[in-house]
Each structure stands twice: as structure tokens, then as C-alpha cells.
Design an enzyme around this catalytic site. Structure first.
Site, PDB file in Angstrom:
ATOM      1  CG  HIS A 162      -2.011   1.008   1.166  1.00 39.94           C
ATOM      2  ND1 HIS A 162      -1.918   2.236   1.788  1.00 39.94           N
ATOM      3  CD2 HIS A 162      -3.222   0.993   0.550  1.00 39.94           C
ATOM      4  CE1 HIS A 162      -3.034   2.922   1.570  1.00 39.94           C
ATOM      5  NE2 HIS A 162      -3.842   2.200   0.818  1.00 39.94           N
ATOM      6  CG  HIS A 182      -5.578   6.258  -2.577  1.00 43.17           C
ATOM      7  ND1 HIS A 182      -4.382   5.617  -2.412  1.00 43.17           N
ATOM      8  CD2 HIS A 182      -6.427   5.706  -1.657  1.00 43.17           C
ATOM      9  CE1 HIS A 182      -4.482   4.723  -1.443  1.00 43.17           C
ATOM     10  NE2 HIS A 182      -5.721   4.750  -0.982  1.00 43.17           N
ATOM     11  CG  HIS A 191      -7.790  -0.301  -2.156  1.00 44.31           C
ATOM     12  ND1 HIS A 191      -7.649   0.855  -2.901  1.00 44.31           N
ATOM     13  CD2 HIS A 191      -7.062  -0.103  -1.020  1.00 44.31           C
ATOM     14  CE1 HIS A 191      -6.874   1.708  -2.240  1.00 44.31           C
ATOM     15  NE2 HIS A 191      -6.507   1.160  -1.104  1.00 44.31           N
ATOM     16  CG  HIS A 315     -11.637   5.245   1.825  1.00 50.27           C
ATOM     17  ND1 HIS A 315     -10.809   6.272   1.410  1.00 50.27           N
ATOM     18  CD2 HIS A 315     -10.830   4.197   2.101  1.00 50.27           C
ATOM     19  CE1 HIS A 315      -9.558   5.845   1.420  1.00 50.27           C
ATOM     20  NE2 HIS A 315      -9.533   4.590   1.836  1.00 50.27           N
ATOM     21  CG  HIS A 319      -8.077   5.221   6.045  1.00 53.63           C
ATOM     22  ND1 HIS A 319      -7.010   4.383   6.268  1.00 53.63           N
ATOM     23  CD2 HIS A 319      -8.684   4.768   4.918  1.00 53.63           C
ATOM     24  CE1 HIS A 319      -6.954   3.463   5.316  1.00 53.63           C
ATOM     25  NE2 HIS A 319      -7.966   3.673   4.477  1.00 53.63           N
ATOM     26  CG  PHE A 336      -2.608   7.281   1.481  1.00 56.47           C
ATOM     27  CD1 PHE A 336      -3.819   6.877   2.007  1.00 56.47           C
ATOM     28  CD2 PHE A 336      -2.618   8.098   0.356  1.00 56.47           C
ATOM     29  CE1 PHE A 336      -5.017   7.263   1.442  1.00 56.47           C
ATOM     30  CE2 PHE A 336      -3.820   8.495  -0.222  1.00 56.47           C
ATOM     31  CZ  PHE A 336      -5.014   8.085   0.322  1.00 56.47           C
ATOM     32  CG  HIS A 349      -9.442  -0.643   2.093  1.00 52.13           C
ATOM     33  ND1 HIS A 349      -9.772   0.076   0.966  1.00 52.13           N
ATOM     34  CD2 HIS A 349      -8.692   0.191   2.867  1.00 52.13           C
ATOM     35  CE1 HIS A 349      -9.244   1.277   1.037  1.00 52.13           C
ATOM     36  NE2 HIS A 349      -8.584   1.381   2.178  1.00 52.13           N
TER      37      HIS A 349
END
Length: 591
Positions: A162, A182, A191, A315, A319, A336, A349
Site C-alpha cells: 500500500h 487513490h 484495493h 472511506h 481511516h 497512506f 477495505h
């Protein structure tokens, strides 16, 4: 129709009308070798570099070619990154500059073949799993930790996947352009592949092909707490770099504002807020693939063309809600580069992926995947459960059945949660019958970019009074476009959007019918986040994108379908005076 005026220089073509843009002969010389290798030439227009086949250039030199047609001819699907050219992440935070996210590389990739001998696996709700499942899952993660550090299947290497794809460690194929999965149409398929191989590695380690990752169903009240299986210190599923205030029984805020210290929603009000956000972001605001999945992103394009509604929220806020505010960059989940170091990343995810399957099952003939070849033929690299480097294509990821998995059926309360229609119609016509407009208090956004440090309210003209009957039959969507959204990469920037609610502010509940959607940024950059590979200069700590959301249903509910104008209010969710969000334009278009 504008044509191309070309000046030839060996293997370079320069758009002669725009010598001041910086896309000049010197730039072309620096990439001439690459152009020759690919049997291409380079076209520079307005600072944008396009790769053209030589035959197309010959055609351009003898006849006029429309700029739009040239761009279409130049479009190509994204190729996989060259792992041999992997480098330290460009966009990792300052205190992580020595981070190496690159995988071990010792072989050429082989093409992935869809599984034919695997059982159909059912991914369970993380809140519903039994002790036997938890023991197996925990053992699998522990075994992954125990693999040699240079094994691409090890936990560290899996987390680095990632980091590499999301923080600028890869280029777009052989171009000196950052690859970012992204904020574009690659967010969901990439993903899905990532979870698939992570899941298959875990299954291989415990010798059970029926093993499937759990999903954290934060979209329903029963799943809005962090799943208890991840909350036990000492467990391989635990990560100490989380927000301690958000451990069970605290419920997740899908519109989380990390700076907000008062008027924090709890209980039924929080559930109502979450439910309305889910409805707006997945149902009413995302009736086309580009609105839901994100904007097109092709080979040679700059990254971050625009995220879909799902990626923006829920989403992004989940996070940030999970990451630790005590860490400099909201590690682990809140950034990230470190997000996948927390095992709950994969449960989060998995639910994001589940939203994709739910979205395609909703009413509406346009809730389908892109059929653009540049989307379907785009490819990425992963290591499989046997540590083989495999090349995958987006096309093979569109149907979960092809990858032999599905999801446990659980309650989905937000599908039918359309907000109640507003009791009072706000009339906003071209003659300004609304009092505030008549008094001159609400004007158009204007042509200059504006800093979003306090709410911005603007009058937005509709391109036409209403959709034609054919557009209605074709389900053409009226789309609100917030253009040129510039945010600092390392800031958890957010703003909410309201229609015909000029008085909206940071305390306005998003459970109201005027709420249209949310933009959010998951931090992935800092002040000194690497250098620009095109010119060697320090990489900008800012990213520029767009936010699009469908508003046809909202206009119906507000009685504004045939109004000439609407009032749009953007509300920043936090204090961004030091690092302001910048907005360039607000308009309505049709999709």
C-alpha cells in the site's frame, strides 16, 4: 475547431502557440530517448505532455487535428510499474523519509489466471465471527509476521504494498510520472486485488482455502464500533497506534472531524448522521460510475483526477478516525504510508469493497462498471500466495465471483433512508426572489480561486432549467462540480456541501435533506515529501483535484428541479487557516 501547429525537433513536437508554458524543446530533449524507444513522439500543449504514435503525428503535420481527438488517440491503459525503478516514497511524511516500501524483486511477472479450483469463500462480518475463526485469523497474521523480512508475503512487505502504490514509490510504467491509485477510477479495483492476494496468503499460511477476510460493517448500527477482535493487546490483530478514545463501545463517525472538540455527535444522532451520509454518498449522489468510483486516469495523466463519493467518505474519515492523534502523522490508519500496518485496514477495505457490490445491486441502469478499454486493460503487479510476481488486469476484478468470494448478508439500513423532503421550498430564481439574493448577500462564486477557511456560499446557475425527457429516460444526472480543490497532502482536510441552505455551518447536521456530500483527504504527504521526477524540484506538498456529486434527487426533494439557480454552501470541517483548502470553481454539469 482548433488545430495543431507543430514545430519538429527530431522526435519532439512542440505546440508552437504556447512556448511560454515551460513545455519546450529543452524538456523534450530530456525525454527524447524514451520517445524513440517507444516509437512515439511527444506533443506539448498548455504544459501537458502527450505521447503520440508517429503515424498520428504524420497525420497531424498534413491536416488539422482537433485537440480533443488527439487526446483520445493518445490515451492508453495504465501499465504496471517497473519494480526495478521503485524508489523511496515521494509523499511519505518528513520523519519517514528513509522509508523503503519497495518489494523484493528477482523475477519477471507472469500473467495472473483466474482461480478454477478454489471453493467459494464468504467474507464474514467482523462483529459476528466465532472463537474458532478468531484463532485461525490471529494465527495466520502471526505466521505472516514470522516470515523472513525479504519474503514478499511477510506482514511488513504486505503493508509496504500500500505504501509503494499510494505514496509515489512507483512511476507510471516507464514515464517519470508518479503512479497513485487513490483519487481515481483505480481506487476500487486496485484495493480488491490487494485484499484478494492478502487473503490468499493468509489462507496458504494456515492451510485453509476456505479462509476469508472479515469486513468491518461500519455502515450499520450493529457494526459501528471498532470490531472487538481487534481490540485486545497482545493479539496479532491489535495495533497500539490507534485512537484510544475510539475503542469499543465508541461508535465511528463516518463524517469525523479530528479538530472538533464540542457538539460531538453520539447515540441516535450519530447513527442518523452516519445513515444519511451513507445514503447520500452511495445512493443519491452516486448514480453513475464516475461519480461513485472516481474520474478516469490514463497512462501519462497526472495523478489525482478526482475521487468517487465512496472514497471521499466514508472511506477517508474512517481511516482518520482510527489513527492515533498522538502520532505526528495520525499513524497507523490515518496516513497512506502506514495504514496497512494495522490489521484492521483490511477489514475496513473489505467493507469498502462490499459497498461496490451493493452499489451495483441498487436501482438504476447506470450503476455499472466502466466499459472503457483504458480502464479494463489497466494492470498492476502483486505477489501471490506462492510468492510469484503476477500481473493482474482491472477487467478480471470486476466480478467477485471470478475471484471466488462473496460477503455475509447483514442489515443495510441506509439503502431506504432517503431524507424527508424539505417542508419549505427555497425559491432561487434568475430574478432573485429569495430575500438574501435580492439583498445582494449571495452572489456567484466568481472567476478567482477562494480559500475555504470559513463557509463559502455561492449562487450557482444551472446550465438549463430542467432535464429533457430523453435525459430523464437515460438517467442523465445533474452533477455539482467543485473544481480545482487544492489541499495540503499531509492534512486531514474535509468539507461538507449543502444545497439551498445558506446558513449551514460546522454544526449543521448532515442528517438534513439539504446535505449533498462530503470531500475528504487522507494524509499522505508533508512539507518535504521528495522531489518531482520530471524536473528534480521539490515536490509540491499540495494536490489538486475535483469533487463531484449527483444532485438530481436533492433538487427534487427541495422542490428546486426547475429553478434557474441553486445556492451552494461549502463548510470546512476544521480550522484550516494555516493550510487552507482552495476552491477554484463551482458549477453544474450533466453526466
Amino acid at each position: 475547431m482548433e488545430s495543431l501547429n507543430l514545430v519538429m525537433n527530431n522526435s519532439c513536437a512542440i505546440y508552437a502557440k504556447l512556448p511560454q508554458t515551460g513545455c519546450n524543446l529543452g524538456v523534450c530533449r530530456s525525454i527524447r530517448t524514451e520517445a524513440r524507444r517507444r516509437n512515439n513522439v511527444v506533443l506539448c500543449k498548455g504544459g501537458e505532455r502527450l505521447w503520440l504514435d508517429r503515424r498520428e503525428l504524420l497525420l497531424a503535420s498534413t491536416s488539422a487535428i482537433a485537440v480533443g481527438a488527439t487526446k483520445k488517440a493518445a490515451a492508453k491503459p495504465m501499465p504496471p510499474p517497473d519494480l526495478e525503478k521503485c524508489h523511496n516514497p515521494d509523499t511519505a511524511p518528513t520523519d519517514a523519509q528513509n522509508l523503503n516500501c519497495c518489494p523484493p524483486y528477482s523475477e519477471k511477472p507472469v500473467d495472473f489466471e483466474l482461480p478454477t479450483n478454489l471453493p467459494m469463500r464468504v467474507r464474514p462480518s467482523a462483529h459476528d465471527v466465532n472463537d474458532e475463526y478468531v484463532e485461525k485469523y490471529s494465527r495466520a497474521i502471526q505466521l505472516m509476521h514470522e516470515l523472513p523480512p525479504d519474503d514478499p508475503r511477510s506482514f511488513t512487505q504486505q503493508a509496504n504494498v500500500h505504501c509503494a502504490y499510494c505514496d509515489g514509490a512507483y512511476y507510471e510504467g516507464s514515464l517519470p510520472v508518479e503512479l497513485q491509485i487513490h483519487n481515481s477510477w483505480f481506487f476500487l479495483p486496485w484495493h480488491r486485488w490487494y485484499l484478494y492476494f492478502h487473503e490468499r496468503i493468509l489462507a496458504k499460511l494456515v492451510g485453509d482455502d476456505t479462509f476469508a477476510l472479515p469486513f468491518w460493517n461500519w455502515d450499520a448500527p450493529a457494526g459501528m464500533t471498532l470490531p472487538p477482535i481487534y481490540s485486545h493487546p497482545g493479539s496479532p490483530l491489535y495495533d497500539e497506534l490507534r485512537n484510544p478514545a475510539h475503542m469499543p463501545p465508541s461508535k465511528v463517525d463516518l463524517n469525523y472531524d479530528p479538530q472538533k472538540k464540542s457538539n460531538i455527535l453520539t447515540g441516535p444522532k450519530l447513527v442518523a448522521s452516519n445513515t444519511n451520509l451513507m445514503y447520500r454518498q452511495i445512493v443519491s449522489g452516486a448514480k453513475t460510475p464516475s461519480l461513485f468510483q472516481g474520474q478516469p486516469y490514463r497512462y501519462g495523466d497526472n495523478p489525482d483526477p478526482g475521487a468517487g463519493t465512496l472514497e471521499n467518505s466514508p472511506h477517508g474519515p474512517v481511516h482518520v478516525w482510527t489513527g492515533s492523534p498522538a502520532q505526528p502523522n495520525l499513524e497507523d490508519m490515518g496516513n497512506f504510508y502506514s495504514a496497512a500496518r494495522d490489521p484492521i485496514f483490511f477489514a475496513h477495505h473489505a467493507n469498502v469493497d462490499r459497498m461496490w457490490t451493493i452499489w451495483k445491486s441498487l436501482e438504476g441502469k447506470r450503476r455499472v462498471d466502466f466499459d472503457d478499454p483504458d480502464y479494463l486493460q489497466a494492470s498492476f503487479l502483486f505477489y501471490d500466495e506462492n510468492a510469484r510476481l503476477v500481473r493482474v488486469k482491472v477487467a478480471d476484478a470486476l466480478d467477485p465471483k471470478n475471484l471466488m468470494f462473496s460477503y455475509q448478508s447483514v442489515d443495510i439500513p441506509w439503502i431506504k433512508a432517503r431524507p424527508k423532503k424539505s417542508s419549505a421550498k427555497l425559491e432561487v430564481t434568475s430574478v432573485g426572489s429569495h430575500a438574501a439574493i435580492a439583498a445582494g448577500h449571495i452572489s456567484e462564486f466568481g472567476s478567482k480561486a477562494r480559500k475555504l477557511v470559513v463557509p463559502i456560499t455561492a449562487l450557482v446557475k444551472k446550465p438549463k432549467k430542467k432535464r429533457s425527457q430523453k435525459e430523464i429516460d437515460d438517467e442523465t444526472e445533474e452533477v455539482l462540480v467543485i473544481g480545482g480543490v487544492e489541499v495540503k497532502r499531509g492534512v486531514a482536510a474535509k468539507f461538507d456541501v449543502f444545497i439551498n441552505l445558506a446558513e449551514a455551518d460546522s454544526d449543521t447536521a448532515i442528517s438534513c435533506p439539504e446535505y449533498a456530500g462530503t470531500f475528504s483527504n487522507v494524509p499522505h504527504h508533508h512539507e518535504h515529501g521528495g522531489k518531482n521526477k520530471r524536473n528534480g524540484k521539490p515536490k509540491s506538498p499540495y494536490r489538486k483535484s475535483s469533487f463531484k456529486v449527483g444532485i438530481t434527487e436533492i433538487l427534487e426533494d427541495l422542490g428546486a428541479t426547475e429553478d434557474d439557480n441553486i445556492v451552494v454552501t461549502l463548510v470546512p470541517k476544521g480550522d484550516f487557516k494555516a493550510d487552507p483548502i482552495v476552491i477554484s470553481s463551482i458549477k453544474i454539469e450533466y453526466d
